[in-house]
Design an enzyme around this catalytic site. Structure first.
Site, PDB file in Angstrom:
ATOM      1  N   HIS A 113       0.835  -1.207   0.000  1.00  0.00           N
ATOM      2  CA  HIS A 113       0.000   0.000   0.000  1.00  0.00           C
ATOM      3  C   HIS A 113       0.876   1.265   0.000  1.00  0.00           C
ATOM      4  O   HIS A 113       0.633   2.196  -0.776  1.00  0.00           O
ATOM      5  CB  HIS A 113      -0.932  -0.004   1.220  1.00  0.00           C
ATOM      6  CG  HIS A 113      -1.708   1.267   1.384  1.00  0.00           C
ATOM      7  ND1 HIS A 113      -2.724   1.632   0.521  1.00  0.00           N
ATOM      8  CD2 HIS A 113      -1.615   2.272   2.287  1.00  0.00           C
ATOM      9  CE1 HIS A 113      -3.224   2.807   0.892  1.00  0.00           C
ATOM     10  NE2 HIS A 113      -2.572   3.216   1.964  1.00  0.00           N
ATOM     11  N   GLU A 122     -10.691   2.321   3.144  1.00  0.00           N
ATOM     12  CA  GLU A 122      -9.395   1.684   3.381  1.00  0.00           C
ATOM     13  C   GLU A 122      -9.666   0.397   4.136  1.00  0.00           C
ATOM     14  O   GLU A 122     -10.247   0.419   5.230  1.00  0.00           O
ATOM     15  CB  GLU A 122      -8.452   2.589   4.190  1.00  0.00           C
ATOM     16  CG  GLU A 122      -7.911   3.739   3.343  1.00  0.00           C
ATOM     17  CD  GLU A 122      -6.777   4.524   3.995  1.00  0.00           C
ATOM     18  OE1 GLU A 122      -6.717   4.563   5.241  1.00  0.00           O
ATOM     19  OE2 GLU A 122      -5.950   5.077   3.249  1.00  0.00           O
TER      20      GLU A 122
HETATM   21 MN    MN Z   1      -5.778   4.493   7.215  1.00  0.00          MN
END
Ligand code: MN
Length: 430
Positions: A142, A208
């Site tokens: 990420h 997320e």
């Molecule tokens: Mn976050």
């Protein structure tokens, strides 16, 4: 003390649907409002919620050192403060009571009527009063993806990233449980090829995919927690959707990090699955190179094999699974995160929550945000109804699920489901 509640052979007298996240080996903790509008601490087996306050009043926890009102509260903070030894005694006792060979509660229909609720009779609440919330940034995939998009692929990871678990302090005031809708935020953004910002609704609202751990009181101010002891202070884990406004984030985040792009909402699953229940699913973290400094070194398996998935369901549409990832991809373990968090003497309290950071896997179909899945809007994701998505639209519901599965035992977190509402409109004044 053995964790008898984890015995995989144990059967319960409660009927548990096939593939349930909540077999008798799970025994998570949560807070709910009952059909009589009473708030209580509870657990869950199959699709039955169990009122622990009522069980305690009926004497089923006799012999365990608990205050009379420990479960008659609207948060788990005090119970979590009681520490790991007490959590284990309580989980083992619940496991005994609901064991198919235990006749005490099983044969008392009067008690069962007071203690058991079906899930549709109750309303889950936030399980803890969250004092402090910290969000880590611990998935290498990420951090590399976002660094490539927001800055430059050659310097995607900042020089510190491989040496410490990067994090920021967030706001706990806007953390809400599953089922509570969140609003698209307003804010400042910088339009493409412009030098002046504009104000308006965020156009790039994103989820997320994270998990979070919840701590107990761990240390005095000034006192670090050695990495070998950190896991003793982790009560359990939840699914965590750290809602993000990417256009606001991109304009505001330097030099001090995320602010309004993140603190408008985060959502958590309502049942805290204990670290004890996850014990059989331990696995190795990714190999760390360079080797971390000594205070961050720990031998053994300190990650967990937790399968994760995210659905998007448009208004009046059916769900489309847009990603499948796993908690085990996280580069920095929870133990390392907590050791680092306290190495300067920062105090950790009961009910604090620590987000993992977005849990992206190594392949494009395992990324943990729309920013990455649709690669900054350039690769739209196709939904079942034929529509495309690059980010989340008003009316969409984002649903996260997580579960472990091994040797016929499945331990899960249930669902974290949140609808995105349009921007707030103030009532018109005459
Ligand atoms: Mn976050």
């Amino acid at each position: 003390m053995p964790i008898e509640a984890n015995n995989p052979n144990k059967k319960t007298w409660i009927s548990v649907p096939e593939n349930s996240d909540f077999p008798i080996q799970n025994i998570p903790f949560g807070v709910f409002l009952t059909r009589d509008d009473i708030i209580t601490i509870g657990t869950r087996i199959g699709d039955q919620a169990i009122d622990l306050g009522a069980l305690h009043q009926l004497g089923y926890f006799d012999g365990i050192p608990l205050t009379d009102d420990i479960f008659l509260q609207d948060t788990l903070n005090d119970f979590i403060s009681d520490g790991q030894k007490t959590w284990r005694l309580v989980r083992n006792r619940i496991s005994e009571l609901f064991d198919i060979n235990n006749k005490s509660l099983q044969h008392s229909s009067a008690h069962k009527k007071i203690v058991l609720f079906s899930m549709d009779e109750i309303e889950m609440q936030l399980p803890v009063q969250i004092g402090d919330y910290t969000d880590f940034y611990s998935s290498k995939e990420h951090a590399t993806n976002v660094g490539s998009m927001f800055r430059d692929p050659k310097s995607a990871l900042m020089p510190n990233w491989l040496h410490l678990p990067v994090a920021y302090h967030g706001r706990s005031s806007t953390i809400v449980p599953s089922g509570v809708p969140v609003r698209r935020p307003m804010g400042q953004t910088l339009p493409k090829d412009s030098e002046r910002p504009v104000f308006g609704p965020s156009k790039l609202v994103d989820f997320e995919l994270e998990m979070a751990f919840i701590t107990t009181d761990a240390n005095l101010m000034g006192e670090p927690i050695p990495i070998t002891e950190t896991e003793d202070y982790i009560f359990g884990m939840v699914l965590f959707n750290d809602w993000s406004a990417r256009d606001i984030q991109k304009w505001e985040y330097q030099p001090l990090g995320p602010f309004l792009a993140k603190n408008f909402a985060s959502s958590i699953s309502p049942w805290i699955v204990t670290l004890d229940a996850l014990e059989p699913f331990r696995t190795a973290s990714p190999v760390q190179n360079p080797e971390p400094l000594p205070y961050l070194q720990l031998k053994g398996n300190h990650s967990f094999d937790i399968q994760l998935e995210v659905d998007i369901t448009p208004e009046n549409g059916s769900p489309t699974t847009v990603t499948r990832s796993n908690f085990k991809y996280m580069y920095w373990s929870m133990a390392q995160q907590l050791a680092h968090h306290t190495v300067n003497g920062c105090k950790i309290n009961s009910g604090d929550i620590m987000g993992s950071g977005t849990l992206s896997g190594p392949t494009p179909d395992s990324y943990g945000s729309m920013l990455e899945l649709a690669w900054q809007g350039t690769k739209p994701i196709r939904l079942n109804n034929g529509e495309n998505r690059t980010f989340i639209q008003d009316g969409d519901t984002v649903t996260m699920r997580g579960f472990c599965s091994k040797d016929g035992i499945r331990i899960g977190f249930g669902e974290l489901s949140t609808k995105l509402l349009p921007i707030f409109k103030s009532k018109s004044k005459k």
